[in-house]
Design an enzyme around this catalytic site. Structure first.
Site, PDB file in Angstrom:
ATOM      1  N   SER A  48      58.686 -23.405 -14.753  1.00  0.00           N
ATOM      2  CA  SER A  48      58.584 -23.206 -16.291  1.00  0.00           C
ATOM      3  C   SER A  48      58.237 -24.606 -17.044  1.00  0.00           C
ATOM      4  O   SER A  48      58.387 -25.552 -16.540  1.00  0.00           O
ATOM      5  CB  SER A  48      60.027 -22.597 -16.780  1.00  0.00           C
TER       6      SER A  48
ATOM      7  N   GLU B  97      54.373 -12.023  -8.352  1.00  0.00           N
ATOM      8  CA  GLU B  97      54.110 -11.080  -9.536  1.00  0.00           C
ATOM      9  C   GLU B  97      52.819 -10.783  -9.749  1.00  0.00           C
ATOM     10  O   GLU B  97      52.366  -9.824 -10.047  1.00  0.00           O
ATOM     11  CB  GLU B  97      54.847 -11.903 -10.680  1.00  0.00           C
TER      12      GLU B  97
ATOM     13  N   LYS C   5      63.704 -24.171 -13.112  1.00  0.00           N
ATOM     14  CA  LYS C   5      62.980 -22.893 -12.805  1.00  0.00           C
ATOM     15  C   LYS C   5      62.256 -22.939 -11.411  1.00  0.00           C
ATOM     16  O   LYS C   5      61.463 -23.837 -11.229  1.00  0.00           O
ATOM     17  CB  LYS C   5      62.209 -22.111 -13.695  1.00  0.00           C
TER      18      LYS C   5
ATOM     19  N   SER D 212      22.516  -5.217 -14.888  1.00  0.00           N
ATOM     20  CA  SER D 212      23.562  -5.331 -14.184  1.00  0.00           C
ATOM     21  C   SER D 212      23.231  -6.692 -13.398  1.00  0.00           C
ATOM     22  O   SER D 212      23.993  -7.067 -12.448  1.00  0.00           O
ATOM     23  CB  SER D 212      23.512  -4.268 -12.997  1.00  0.00           C
TER      24      SER D 212
HETATM   25  N1  ARG Z   1      20.873  -1.344 -11.809  1.00  0.00           N
HETATM   26  C1  ARG Z   1      20.964  -0.002 -11.175  1.00  0.00           C
HETATM   27  C2  ARG Z   1      22.328   0.118 -10.636  1.00  0.00           C
HETATM   28  O1  ARG Z   1      22.998  -0.700 -10.288  1.00  0.00           O
HETATM   29  C3  ARG Z   1      19.883   0.281 -10.257  1.00  0.00           C
HETATM   30  C4  ARG Z   1      19.380   1.559 -10.162  1.00  0.00           C
HETATM   31  C5  ARG Z   1      18.383   1.985 -11.307  1.00  0.00           C
HETATM   32  N2  ARG Z   1      17.998   3.114 -11.117  1.00  0.00           N
HETATM   33  C6  ARG Z   1      17.417   3.837 -12.336  1.00  0.00           C
HETATM   34  N3  ARG Z   1      16.989   5.086 -12.109  1.00  0.00           N
HETATM   35  N4  ARG Z   1      17.605   3.308 -13.577  1.00  0.00           N
HETATM   36  O2  ARG Z   1      22.702   1.209 -10.460  1.00  0.00           O
END
Ligand code: ARG
Length: 514
Positions: free
Chosen positions: A286, A299, A292, A24
């Site tokens: 446009s 939108e 236009k 993430s």
């Molecule tokens: N990157 C994880 C999230 O955004 C953090 C928590 C991860 N915890 C775990 N037990 N894998 O949710």
């Protein structure tokens, strides 16, 4: 090379593709600063309960400050350590801990995660970001309501048709229309503002799901971070996301308010309606048709509304089948929350600009209202009042007059000849004076109909004045609540910063003494 922190149980490293898939980190750029604040507070607390010595605390804090400084300078997480090292972290929590350990060694750095888990850490970060977003969005709503009120003051007497079924209904004013959305947005403000209370509670210290044996002080970290209380139960704190879904619902409702305004403005800016003209700064053109002038920003607000609603639905689907406890699925809630907030903030800003700059073609709105027979009900009601005749009978009389006018090249009701009015009147059993009826028909212009109709909440100028007063009063209350919340947060975070500086300096002062 940074050691892989958690993978003692596994013999092998994660596949690179798998790591990319899981990670993430890209999204976590949004919570980086909050994660550092949370970790600072946690470490101050670990020092307070004797897990970290002042020296250890100071080393951890200065390492965290370096990360904070680096990330501010380079802005992107990707630039923090080298790319290769980054590939080994699944998220910002792991990355920060890794960097600290690399920086000051595992003997000290390895203590900072005592008594907490990424599960309480991540929801702490999310709550801290969300409370800032809520405050920010509330301020933007207040600004847009102020713009609506300003604009409405310019158009207290600007006549426009009110529509039902997209057919011209009664006569109204532009300001009454604008005020209607001020009330709507006031409710959006109320909803979002109320979500702050549910969000501004600390989950920190719940650990993975069941708390910890370390004698942590949850209240201390909560107050260092400016929370007004705790999410008490550790299962609830780490695994529930209902307050986030409620917040997303409120954002979706808010966007649908903006989308409805957008829809009106798109329609009204067509050459067929020609009621309003958008500023050139808020319209596109446009590539091929040079004439236009397209309402693209409106939108896009309309389409982004669908996207936010989609994200709400995604968040529901994401959560509804999760057994209690943290699951990695919850990670995917973060972009839904932050992307929705970004869309909402941008849309509020753009809509405010459009409201501030659009012009009303007063001649056209009046002309169209004049031709609409929108005064019919006002005429009928005057007869009801004057002669105490059942409304249903008068409805029939005026309906027949309108039918006659439409057949005669759409003339106005005031243009029907006395003879014709007399003939139509004679077909009914209504006993009223012809002369007086002619006066009512002639006198009931769109402008006069607004003055005649003065029920509570109607477009009558006196009513509008009251509405403006009540909206302004409510705004004052919300402004006060918001500034109090901001002050409390600033005070807490300023204090945290002071504590951090104080406890970082302990170390350098000691070094100087040696
Ligand atoms: N990157 C994880 C999230 O955004 C953090 C928590 C991860 N915890 C775990 N037990 N894998 O949710």
């Amino acid at each position: 090379m940074i050691d892989i922190l958690y993978r003692t149980r596994q013999k092998e490293n994660l596949d690179k593709d798998v790591l990319n898939f899981l990670s993430s980190l890209n999204e976590d750029v949004n919570i980086l600063s909050y994660d550092i604040l949370g970790t600072q507070a946690h470490c101050l607390m670990l020092n307070k309960i004797g897990i970290l010595t002042s020296d250890e605390l100071s080393k951890i804090l200065s390492s965290l400050s370096k990360i904070k400084y680096e990330s501010k300078n380079k802005e992107m997480i990707q630039n923090l350590p080298s790319k290769d090292e980054l590939f080994l972290s699944e998220d910002i929590h792991e990355l920060i801990e890794s960097i600290v350990i690399q920086d000051i060694g595992i003997d000290i750095g390895g203590k900072m995660h005592t008594g907490r888990s990424r599960n309480d850490q991540v929801i702490l970060d999310v709550r801290m970001k969300l409370r800032d977003d809520v405050i920010n969005i509330c301020e933007l709503i207040i600004n847009i309501i102020k713009s609506l009120i300003e604009k409405s003051k310019e158009h207290t007497n600007t006549i426009i048709s009110l529509y039902t079924h997209l057919q011209q209904a009664q006569i109204g004013t532009v300001s009454h229309y604008l005020l209607s959305y001020s009330f709507n947005l006031l409710r959006d403000l109320e909803r979002l503002s109320s979500s702050f209370e549910k969000i501004n509670l600390s989950p920190l210290g719940s650990c993975a799901i069941g708390g910890t044996g370390i004698p942590i002080d949850r209240n201390y970290t909560a107050s260092l971070l400016g929370f007004q209380g705790l999410v008490e139960n550790s299962i609830d704190a780490t695994s529930s996301r209902d307050s986030m879904i409620q917040y997303l619902s409120f954002l979706s409702i808010l966007m649908s308010t903006l989308s409805r305004i957008a829809e009106d403005f798109i329609l009204w800016s067509t050459s067929e309606f020609n009621y309003i003209e958008l500023s050139d700064r808020y319209s596109s053109t446009s590539s091929v048709m040079p004439q236009k002038k397209n309402p693209d920003p409106l939108e896009i607000i309309r389409s982004r509304t669908s996207i936010v609603i989609g994200m709400l639905i995604s968040s529901f689907s994401l959560v509804k089948n999760l057994p209690s406890g943290y699951h990695r699925d919850l990670q995917d809630l973060k972009p839904l929350l932050s992307n929705s907030a970004t869309i909402v903030k941008e849309s509020l800003l753009i809509m405010k600009g459009i409201i501030d700059t659009f012009k009303v073609n007063k001649k056209n709105t009046l002309h169209s209202a004049n031709k609409s027979y929108g005064v019919s009900l006002d005429i009928a009601e005057q007869i009801v009042i004057k002669y105490n005749i059942p409304f249903r009978k008068v409805h029939k009389l005026i309906g027949t007059l309108v039918q006659h006018a439409v057949k005669n090249k759409n003339i106005l009701l005031s243009q029907i000849s006395k003879e014709d009015v007399n003939k139509i009147l004679k077909f009914t059993d209504i006993q009223i004076d012809l002369e007086e009826l002619m006066v009512i028909l002639k006198d009931t212009t769109p402008e006069k109909s607004i003055l005649f109709r003065n029920s509570y909440g109607s477009p009558n100028p006196m009513q509008q004045k009251d509405m403006v007063n009540s909206i302004e009063k409510s705004l004052l209350v919300y402004c006060k609540v918001l500034s109090q919340r901001k002050e409390l947060l600033h005070a807490a975070l300023d204090n945290l910063e002071k504590e951090v500086i104080l406890n970082t300096n302990v170390n350098s002062e000691k070094n100087n003494e040696i």
